[in-house]
Write a protein that holds these residues in place. Sequence first.
Motif, PDB file in Angstrom:
ATOM      1  N   VAL A  11       1.000  -1.230   0.139  1.00 38.45           N
ATOM      2  CA  VAL A  11      -0.077  -0.086   0.069  1.00 38.45           C
ATOM      3  C   VAL A  11       0.830   1.038   0.207  1.00 38.45           C
ATOM      4  O   VAL A  11       1.584   1.194   1.051  1.00 38.45           O
ATOM      5  N   THR A  12       0.665   2.143  -0.940  1.00 43.25           N
ATOM      6  CA  THR A  12       1.096   3.441  -1.070  1.00 43.25           C
ATOM      7  C   THR A  12       1.169   4.486  -0.006  1.00 43.25           C
ATOM      8  O   THR A  12       1.800   5.304   0.421  1.00 43.25           O
ATOM      9  N   HIS A  13      -0.261   4.415   0.057  1.00 43.34           N
ATOM     10  CA  HIS A  13      -1.123   5.498   0.760  1.00 43.34           C
ATOM     11  C   HIS A  13      -2.368   5.123   1.281  1.00 43.34           C
ATOM     12  O   HIS A  13      -3.079   4.291   0.653  1.00 43.34           O
ATOM     13  N   GLY A  14      -2.976   5.884   2.392  1.00 39.51           N
ATOM     14  CA  GLY A  14      -4.266   5.396   2.757  1.00 39.51           C
ATOM     15  C   GLY A  14      -5.623   6.003   1.952  1.00 39.51           C
ATOM     16  O   GLY A  14      -6.581   5.874   2.731  1.00 39.51           O
ATOM     17  N   HIS A  15      -5.553   6.497   0.987  1.00 41.14           N
ATOM     18  CA  HIS A  15      -6.766   7.019   0.256  1.00 41.14           C
ATOM     19  C   HIS A  15      -7.525   5.701  -0.262  1.00 41.14           C
ATOM     20  O   HIS A  15      -7.035   4.799  -0.510  1.00 41.14           O
ATOM     21  N   LEU A  16      -8.797   5.970  -0.136  1.00 42.87           N
ATOM     22  CA  LEU A  16      -9.668   4.819  -0.293  1.00 42.87           C
ATOM     23  C   LEU A  16      -9.802   4.214  -1.789  1.00 42.87           C
ATOM     24  O   LEU A  16      -9.801   2.865  -2.005  1.00 42.87           O
ATOM     25  N   ASP A  17      -9.249   5.047  -2.716  1.00 41.40           N
ATOM     26  CA  ASP A  17      -9.227   4.369  -4.111  1.00 41.40           C
ATOM     27  C   ASP A  17      -7.836   3.500  -3.928  1.00 41.40           C
ATOM     28  O   ASP A  17      -7.867   3.016  -5.115  1.00 41.40           O
ATOM     29  N   HIS A  18      -7.036   3.477  -3.226  1.00 39.27           N
ATOM     30  CA  HIS A  18      -5.782   2.839  -3.280  1.00 39.27           C
ATOM     31  C   HIS A  18      -5.784   1.712  -2.295  1.00 39.27           C
ATOM     32  O   HIS A  18      -4.903   0.806  -2.696  1.00 39.27           O
ATOM     33  N   CYS A  19      -6.492   1.920  -1.157  1.00 35.02           N
ATOM     34  CA  CYS A  19      -6.424   0.771  -0.309  1.00 35.02           C
ATOM     35  C   CYS A  19      -7.821   0.381   0.445  1.00 35.02           C
ATOM     36  O   CYS A  19      -7.846  -0.421   1.303  1.00 35.02           O
ATOM     37  N   GLY A  20      -8.995   0.611  -0.358  1.00 36.22           N
ATOM     38  CA  GLY A  20     -10.101   0.535   0.604  1.00 36.22           C
ATOM     39  C   GLY A  20     -10.568  -0.795   0.804  1.00 36.22           C
ATOM     40  O   GLY A  20     -11.446  -1.208   1.627  1.00 36.22           O
ATOM     41  N   GLN A  21     -10.320  -1.724  -0.105  1.00 31.49           N
ATOM     42  CA  GLN A  21     -10.427  -3.184  -0.144  1.00 31.49           C
ATOM     43  C   GLN A  21      -9.261  -3.923   0.411  1.00 31.49           C
ATOM     44  O   GLN A  21      -9.195  -5.152   0.289  1.00 31.49           O
ATOM     45  N   ALA A  22      -8.052  -3.255   0.763  1.00 34.66           N
ATOM     46  CA  ALA A  22      -6.957  -4.119   0.984  1.00 34.66           C
ATOM     47  C   ALA A  22      -7.064  -5.117   2.169  1.00 34.66           C
ATOM     48  O   ALA A  22      -6.855  -6.468   2.004  1.00 34.66           O
TER      49      ALA A  22
END
Length: 175
Positions: A11-22
């Motif tokens: 994960v590069t950063h905490g925005h939902l479009d990048h990690c919302g389903q991680a």
Amino acid sequence: KTGVTLEKILVTHGHLDHCGQAGVLAKELGVPIEGPQEEDRFWIAQLDDDGPRWNMEAHTFEPDRWLEDGDKVTVGELELDVVHCPGHTPGHVIFHHEPSKFAMVGDVLFQNGIGRWDFPRGNLDDLVHSITQKLWPLGDDVTFVPGHGPVSTFGQERLTNPYVSDEAIKRGLPV
């Protein structure tokens, strides 16, 4: 189907479009999550609330490993360098593989653009510093994959990016 074995989620950063389903994906696949840097904890902590706000499904999670500048992560037999690049978010990290001259930069840098800095705890000065003082020294020949849009090279962006090209930095940012 392709024979690929997933071993972790980066994960590069905490925005939902990048990690919302991680977190959901990690649980389903039984793999750990590595990243971002802990300054993005507040972004990840509000994913449950941000999802409905943006009409997306997103869920809070706890990474198995918070990353710091200078850390290494492994993917298969590859070892990636972690570079903390705040500005878009305070805990943003990028992943760099020096032998192949390749980087995954999330939302720090784009072809002909830079990441937004107008989100909570974003900062334009930090973002420009991250790009010019942390990414550019990795080499003009580094190909990068941004979080959105086409790939480019650091060298191309140093020549043409209207925000952080060498010429734009000399003239002052056009923002």
